[in-house]
Each structure stands twice: as C-alpha cells, then as structure tokens.
Design a protein around this motif. Structure first.
Motif, mmCIF file in Angstrom:
data_model
loop_
_atom_site.group_PDB
_atom_site.id
_atom_site.type_symbol
_atom_site.label_atom_id
_atom_site.label_comp_id
_atom_site.label_asym_id
_atom_site.label_seq_id
_atom_site.Cartn_x
_atom_site.Cartn_y
_atom_site.Cartn_z
ATOM 1 N N ASP A 26 0.845 -1.206 0.000
ATOM 2 C CA ASP A 26 0.000 0.000 0.000
ATOM 3 C C ASP A 26 0.872 1.244 0.000
ATOM 4 O OD1 ASP A 26 -2.223 -1.505 0.076
ATOM 5 O OD2 ASP A 26 -2.991 -0.740 1.982
ATOM 6 N N ALA A 72 -4.094 4.737 -4.816
ATOM 7 C CA ALA A 72 -2.782 4.137 -4.573
ATOM 8 C C ALA A 72 -2.531 3.078 -5.634
ATOM 9 C CB ALA A 72 -2.730 3.522 -3.179
ATOM 10 N N ALA A 111 -3.360 -0.955 -5.118
ATOM 11 C CA ALA A 111 -3.654 -1.430 -3.765
ATOM 12 C C ALA A 111 -5.095 -1.895 -3.674
ATOM 13 C CB ALA A 111 -3.390 -0.319 -2.755
ATOM 14 N N VAL A 126 -6.586 -4.408 -5.081
ATOM 15 C CA VAL A 126 -7.181 -5.126 -6.209
ATOM 16 C C VAL A 126 -6.949 -6.636 -6.108
ATOM 17 C CG1 VAL A 126 -6.879 -5.519 -8.674
ATOM 18 C CG2 VAL A 126 -7.306 -3.233 -7.824
#
Lengths: 339, 356
Positions: B154, B171, B264, B266
């Motif tokens: 992240d 992100a 981030a 996914v």
C-alpha cells in the motif's frame, strides 16, 4: 440388495429429484426485451444502506417514471477486475441506460461509453474531465451540504466549538464537506471555533479507520467541542460512535441519513449532510430517456437528513435560518467556499 | 494405473458434484432456476473467446497460489502467507515493469517476472528460515507477514511508486511498459501457459528428484528425515522460499498480464484462494491445474449467472466452501458412495501442528 447398491440408488434418486426440480422451475432469464436500465455496483451490495443502495433506488424510480414499460436490473461487482465485464453484460443485453456507481468504475465507464455511443451512461461520483455526449457524471455540491450542516451546528453548539473528523484531503469532496461545514458554522455563529482533522493516511486506509476516527473525535470533545461532523466512511462512523458515548454531545453524519446506517449513533445524531443520489439518478434517467441528457458533469441535489430523536431541540427559529441558508445557497447569494 | 487415478480424483470429483447439488437447493430457495443459473455460469466462463479468456485469467493466479500452498504441504508446512507473497511479487514486478524504459521485451518481461519471483521468495523464505532456526511456527509468521506485505505494498504504491498521471488519487503504480506486458494468444493468456509449465515443473521436482524426495521425507516424518541425514532446516527454509516464489510469480503475472499495473486492494483474497485450490487438489501440483480451472470458471461466470438468473454471486463462494468441506471431510463422501479407505498418500493438514 447389497448396502453399496442401496447407497448408490439413494444418491441417484436424490440426483433425479434435484434435476427434475431444476428443469421444471422456469423464470429468471435476464431482462431481455423492453426498455431496460442496468446498474453496476462498486464492490458493494445494492442493500449497503449507502451509495449503491441510493443509486439502485434511484434507478428503480427512474424506470418507474419512464412512460414506456421499463425494467431496471443490477449486477453486484465482486471484484474490481470485473467492472468492464459487468458493464459489457448489460451492453450485450441491449440495455439503453447503464448506471455505474462509484469513483472506482470511472475509467471502465468512460471506455464503455466511447465504445457504445448508442447507450446512455450515468456515472455516480465520476468526474468527467472531457465531456462525452452519452456519459453524464453525477456529482454533488458537497460544500453546500457541509454548509447547511455547519449552519445548524453553529446554532446548536453551546461551547461555541465544533469539530470535524474527516477522511483524507486527497479526495476533493471531503475537502468540500470540510470547508462548507466550517463556513456554515461561522455563518450562523461568527465567534465559533472549529477543530477539523483529516486522516493522515492514504486513500486505502483513510476511509476505513474507525479507531482513528474515535480517537480524533475524543480529542475534539476533550478540547471542548460539543458537536462533531464525521465525514469519511468507516473513519467518520467511528467518530460518530465515540460521540454517542459522550452525554450531551451531538454528531452529524454524511452522504446518506446515517440514522439508518450507524444505529450506534442514535444518542447523538442530530442530522446528516446528504447527497441525494437517488433523486439525481432518477432525474438523469428521465433525461436520458427523453434525449435531453447532457454529457459531462451533472450536479445533483444535497440536503439535510431529518433530526429524528433531536427534532425538539431544533427550534422554529433555527429551521427558518436553515431555510434561508438553503435558499441562499440555491440562488448563489451564499458562497459556501469563499476564497 | 487408471484405477488408482480414478480413486485419487473420486473424492474431489464427488465433492464438486455434491457442492453443485446443494447449490441447486440454494438457488431454488431464492426462487431462481438452477438450470438457467448453471447454464449462465458455464456460458459466462466458456461461452465465447472473451469468456474463456476470463476463466483462464482467473485461473492463473489460483494455480500459482495453489502451488504455493501445495508445495509447502509436501514438506509438512501450512503456508498461509500466499496473499502476502503474491502482493510483494505483484508490486515489485510492476515496479520493474514501469520503472525501466527502452529494454527489448525478451529482457524486460523476464526481468519483471524474476523481480516478482524473488520478492515472493524472500517473503516466503523469511517464514521458512525462522521456522528452521528458531522453530517459530510458519502459520503464525506467514499470517503476520501478510499484514506487513499489505501495508508495505500500500505504502509503495501510494508514495514512491505512485501513478501521478492525470488526477489520479488512487494508490496504484503507473501502467507497465509494453515491453513488460505479458501477451495474450487469442483467448489464451501466456501467463496461464507459464502457470501450467510451472505446475508440471513442481510435480517433476517433487516426484522425480532427490530434492523432492527430501522435501517429501521431511513432510512425512521430520525426525526420520533428520536421522537419515537430510538437512531438515534447509529443506524447510528452501521449500518455503520456493512456495513464496510461486505465489510471487502469481502476483507478477497478475500485474503484468491482467491489471497492467499494481493497484492497492485489487488483489485482495487471491492468495487465500490458493488454500482452497491446494486442498481441492489434495496438494498434488498437477491437480492444482484442474482445481484452479474449476474455481476460475465459477468466478468468471458468476456475474453472468447473477445477471441471467438473479442469483446472488455469493452463491459461488458458498459452493466453493461446500466443495472444500466435502474434500476436507471425505468420510461423508465415502459413506454415501461406499468407497473404501484409499491407501494413497494422505493429506495431513495437522502435520504442521504440535511439532517444532
């Protein structure tokens, strides 16, 4: 008959029964035929008591308002990788209007709108940098909603200190809520002091940190704030719940009427700064059907939720002032974000 | 030969049938048509080239994730860290994919894949090395490392490697260069072919090499392996590194072949599904392929099933859980089908516990 056979037989019978049941029942079969409206959720459910649900209610209202017999149906997205595929399912099925809910579907919606110029698209909370003729981004003047809530808070506060616990300032709507809230409080209470705190984390955590929200709300309470605005998903909800535990303190929710989404906040929830997503979606569907929908950004309505348990503390005088504020915001004589 | 294969696959096959049958009852309880629902499921996963592509794309990380768990099983360890290993693999592969410009594909793409594999190997290797040297239980360590990997990736995708194009506030990394993008041949993503090759390679190593024999020996009985001169610590550490490498490759393929970047949030859950796959395959590296294809098909078709039959997509999760339940509790299936206890290699889930 050997025991082995008996079990096999039993299994076959069950199989047969189930298959018969499977074949006899008909129904389902998609939405083909007629004027159809599709809605694709973000990775959430149509009964999430928030964004997706409001949009779905709007789609149903929109379908009901269309003179021709129209049907609305939805697909709930399981994984963000499926956005494009889920939109495509409606395109392939001949949907005339497709509503996609949430910032996350923005890129997939633009691509689909470019590839299917005959289908009208409505993107909830999707800002359009360049206008496509068949895609309307449904945006909301969050500053106005924040201003109304702040105006009420300015009148309700007894300590003359109001607090706000916010998701990240990376997201423009959150900034608009905050600026509107502070300016609204000052509008009705020029001497008011504001304590507003943004979550310091990135987009992936800023809206999902109820512990931080609670701690930050507690700090504001300790500094004398007696009414706190929680705007930032679960982070804001954490703030509301913390305030609910403080006798005499009030809290203000965001986006939808949080009376229904955060029941723990009932002891403090005096109103919520709402975006009327359902009204906006229904309106855009009517426009799309009539052929009057404009591409680009469309600004929906905002408003304050009912006061529920606190209806008695909001005096007629305050209601009159709020009505003036709303009228002022509507005709432009009040600017929620001066400077 | 064919009899023994039949016996090996009988339980998983029966588990799938049972799961789908209970699914019929659940669909009926939602006033939907099971025939319509299952037809839509299959059409959504196999109906045309796009559907097939989706199924293969969904199956690919499941194969890698399943191998990451299955290989560790063979050494008697339970790798819960597939998720973290996959995430670091995905972010580092993406970093090499977008960060280097001007390389030819024959160098760039393998380099990006290797970066993901190495990152995953390190992540898995940490747990293995700690297990070998201090006895720290791999289940605990890999779970903890999942959190570390989640936050690390992240942060990387929100700060140093963030995509700053346009008005992006998410992100995520920039898109990887074309020279690092895994191509698709018709409806077949090359990443899937890679996954199949890797699965076969895993099977060969485990079944046909000395190293594989040592891994299996450690898995069967750690003490006996020790007495017979196998370096148990090394085997455990290296097996976990290999397991991490496999998951990391899965993440790399996801970044380079499906998403085109790392984002981030996914890939959440992909690594954990590997556990389902490995159990369904009974920890056999070759069995991982059909298990992943089955689950991939169900996930690819779930949207269409929901759309055509009005069935909640969670049904797929429930069916998967039921299948897993029947695989993990084969006694139910044996009772119904009156099968004899098979004497083939048993999957011992508890092997990792209670030993240090």
């Amino acid at each position: 008959m050997a025991p082995k056979r008996r079990h096999l037989l039993a299994l076959l019978m069950v199989l047969g029964l189930v298959t018969a049941a499977a074949c006899s029942s008909d129904g389902g079969g998609g939405i083909s035929g007629g004027y159809s409206i599709g809605l694709v959720t973000d990775t959430g459910k149509v009964d999430d008591k928030s964004f997706n649900q409001s949009a779905w209610e709007g789609a149903q209202d929109g379908a009901a308002n269309i003179p021709a017999s129209a049907t609305a149906s939805y697909i709930e997205t399981e994984e963000s990788k499926d956005y494009a595929n889920n939109i495509q399912l409606f395109v392939d099925d001949g949907a005339k209007i497709i509503v996609t809910v949430g910032f996350g579907l923005g890129e997939a919606t633009i691509e689909a709108a470019k590839a299917n110029p005959d289908v009208m698209f409505i993107g909830v909370d999707q800002w359009q940098n360049e206008a496509l003729p068949n895609l309307a981004g449904l945006m909301f003047p969050e500053a106005n909603a924040g201003f109304m809530a702040g105006a009420l808070a300015g009148m309700l506060t007894e300590t003359n200190i109001v607090g706000a616990v916010l998701g990240t300032d990376l997201v423009p709507p959150v900034v608009f809520f905050k600026e509107g809230w502070e300016n609204g409080a000052r509008y009705t209470n020029p001497g008011v002091q504001t304590i507003s705190t943004y979550h310091p984390g990135g987009l992936d955590v800023a809206f999902g940190d109820p512990e931080w929200g609670a701690t930050t709300a507690r700090q504001a309470l300790d500094q004398g704030a007696d009414i706190i605005f929680g705007a930032g998903g679960a982070t804001g909800n954490g703030a509301l719940i913390e305030v609910a535990g403080e006798a005499g303190a009030l809290c203000v929710g965001v986006d939808t009427d949080q009376w229904f989404t955060v029941p723990e906040a009932h002891p403090c929830l005096v109103t919520s700064a709402m975006k009327l997503i359902d009204v906006g979606v229904a309106e855009l569907i009517s426009q799309a059907y009539a052929g009057t929908m404009q591409g680009g950004n469309y600004f929906g309505e905002v408003g304050l939720a009912p006061h529920h348990d606190f209806d008695s503390i909001v005096t007629d005088e305050m209601r009159d002032t709020l009505a003036e504020v709303m009228a002022g915001l509507a005709d432009g004589s009040i600017n929620p974000m001066p400077g | 030969m064919s009899r023994s294969i039949l016996r090996t696959i009988a339980i998983p096959l029966a588990a799938v049938v049972f799961g789908l049958l209970i699914g019929v009852v659940l669909i009926l309880s939602q006033n939907a048509s099971p025939a319509t629902a299952y037809t839509a499921l299959v059409v959504g996963g196999l109906g045309d080239a796009d559907a097939l592509l989706r199924t293969l794309q969904k199956a690919t990380p499941l194969i890698f994730g399943g191998l990451a768990v299955a290989v560790a099983f063979k050494a008697g360890m339970f790798n819960i860290g597939g998720q973290g290993q996959l995430l670091v693999g995905a972010v580092f592969a993406a970093a090499v994919g977008f960060g280097i410009d001007g390389l030819p594909m024959v160098i760039h793409l393998p380099a990006a894949l290797v970066a993901g594999a190495i990152a995953g190997a390190i992540w898995g290797g940490i747990a293995g090395a700690l297990k070998a040297t201090t006895g720290a239980h791999e289940v605990i360590v890999t779970i903890m490392l999942n959190f570390v990997a989640g936050n690390l990736t992240d942060w990387l995708s929100a700060n140093p490697w963030k995509d700053n194009s346009g008005n992006n506030i998410v992100a995520r990394t920039p898109l990887v260069e074309d020279s690092a993008t895994i191509p698709t041949l018709g409806a077949v993503p090359v990443g899937f072919l890679l996954a199949v090759v890797v699965a076969v390679a895993c099977w060969l190593v485990l079944e046909r090499t000395t190293y594989g024999f040592e891994v299996r020996s450690v898995g069967h009985n750690r003490n006996a392996a020790q007495y017979s001169g196998i370096k148990v610590g090394w085997i455990m550490a290296s097996t976990m590194a290999v397991a991490g490498m496999l998951a990391g490759l899965g993440g790399a393929v996801e970044s380079l072949g499906v998403d085109g970047r790392f984002e981030a949030g996914v890939n959440v859950g992909l690594g954990f599904e590997g556990i389902t796959i490995a159990l369904l395959a009974r920890a056999n590296p070759l069995g991982v392929i059909p298990a992943a294809l089955l689950v991939g098909l169900m996930e690819a078709g779930a949207s269409r099933m929901q759309f055509k039959a009005g069935v909640a997509p969670e049904l797929i999760d429930v069916i998967q859980a039921l299948i897993l339940f029947f695989v993990a509790a084969p006694i139910i299936i044996r009772w119904v089908l009156r099968m004899r206890e098979d004497n083939s290699e048993q999957l011992r889930l508890g092997a990792g516990w209670g030993q240090s």
